[in-house]
Scaffold this motif. Structure first.
Motif, mmCIF file in Angstrom:
data_model
loop_
_atom_site.group_PDB
_atom_site.id
_atom_site.type_symbol
_atom_site.label_atom_id
_atom_site.label_comp_id
_atom_site.label_asym_id
_atom_site.label_seq_id
_atom_site.Cartn_x
_atom_site.Cartn_y
_atom_site.Cartn_z
ATOM 1 N N LEU A 90 2.390 6.409 -12.827
ATOM 2 C CA LEU A 90 1.478 5.392 -12.311
ATOM 3 C C LEU A 90 0.245 5.372 -13.207
ATOM 4 O O LEU A 90 -0.320 6.424 -13.520
ATOM 5 C CB LEU A 90 1.058 5.709 -10.875
ATOM 6 C CG LEU A 90 2.147 5.670 -9.809
ATOM 7 C CD1 LEU A 90 1.578 6.123 -8.473
ATOM 8 C CD2 LEU A 90 2.706 4.266 -9.701
ATOM 9 N N PHE A 128 -3.493 3.428 -13.301
ATOM 10 C CA PHE A 128 -4.425 2.581 -12.557
ATOM 11 C C PHE A 128 -5.643 2.249 -13.419
ATOM 12 O O PHE A 128 -6.150 3.108 -14.146
ATOM 13 C CB PHE A 128 -4.949 3.297 -11.303
ATOM 14 C CG PHE A 128 -3.890 3.782 -10.379
ATOM 15 C CD1 PHE A 128 -3.156 2.895 -9.621
ATOM 16 C CD2 PHE A 128 -3.620 5.132 -10.264
ATOM 17 C CE1 PHE A 128 -2.167 3.346 -8.754
ATOM 18 C CE2 PHE A 128 -2.654 5.596 -9.398
ATOM 19 C CZ PHE A 128 -1.921 4.704 -8.641
ATOM 20 N N LYS A 169 -2.765 -1.817 -10.903
ATOM 21 C CA LYS A 169 -1.794 -0.984 -11.610
ATOM 22 C C LYS A 169 -1.471 -1.598 -12.964
ATOM 23 O O LYS A 169 -1.340 -2.814 -13.088
ATOM 24 C CB LYS A 169 -0.513 -0.834 -10.791
ATOM 25 C CG LYS A 169 -0.727 -0.077 -9.507
ATOM 26 C CD LYS A 169 0.534 0.049 -8.713
ATOM 27 C CE LYS A 169 0.241 0.802 -7.422
ATOM 28 N NZ LYS A 169 1.395 0.856 -6.541
#
Length: 184
Positions: free
Chosen positions: A106, A108, A154
């Protein structure tokens, strides 16, 4: 009836009224150009499409599993006079491998979805917190509380030869998020 010769008028010397009229035209043309330049630039800027640049965040091995790290870099969209404002950052969270042995990562944007303030990661509580208006996000980027209308933005990561890459981020908005290809 005598025919008298017609007299042609002598060429008039430029008068004050004629001079002021030309000055008025010149000043009006300059004013129109000054107003038109930003308007033309606004519309021409929308037509210009730049190539999205990529940023190398480093080797995947430098991001431990289940740990969130801040990676900072100079914005490739910045100018030399931007100073500290040219520094950007993203948070990277390595979730490990899924059932198909594929890496789950992930990434961000470090900007709050409310007004773009930089959020801070607090590993003790497993939350991202925004100091400006109290926005709180879970470790997966979802909205927890506060005024933000959504979760963190994201950025789709890309793995190339063990290195983690992302498209050069910009300040995301609700109309132009990272989920869609960037229009830079």
């Amino acid at each position: 009836m005598s025919h008298s010769p017609t007299q042609t008028p002598a060429p008039a010397e430029p008068g004050r009224r004629n001079f002021l009229q030309w000055i008025t035209f010149a000043v009006g043309a300059v004013a129109a150009a000054v107003v038109a330049v930003p308007i033309v630039g606004y519309f021409a800027g929308a037509l210009r499409k730049g190539k999205v640049k990529q940023v190398n965040l480093g080797p995947l091995a430098s991001f431990p599993v289940n740990e969130t790290r801040l990676v900072t870099f100079n914005s490739q969209l910045g100018q030399p006079w931007d100073g500290m404002a040219a520094h950007m950052g993203v948070y990277v969270r390595n979730l490990g491998k899924d059932t198909h042995q594929k890496d789950q990562i992930l990434v961000f944007a470090m900007n709050c979805a409310h007004l773009g303030c930089p959020v801070t990661w607090f590993p003790q509580s497993g939350l991202f917190m925004c100091p400006c208006h109290g926005g709180v996000y879970y470790e997966n980027g979802d909205h927890a509380s506060g005024p933000p209308p959504r979760g963190l933005f994201k950025i789709p990561p890309q793995l190339k030869d063990g290195e983690l890459w992302i498209d050069a981020p910009f300040l995301p908005t609700l109309q132009n998020t990272f989920e869609k290809p960037a229009k830079v």
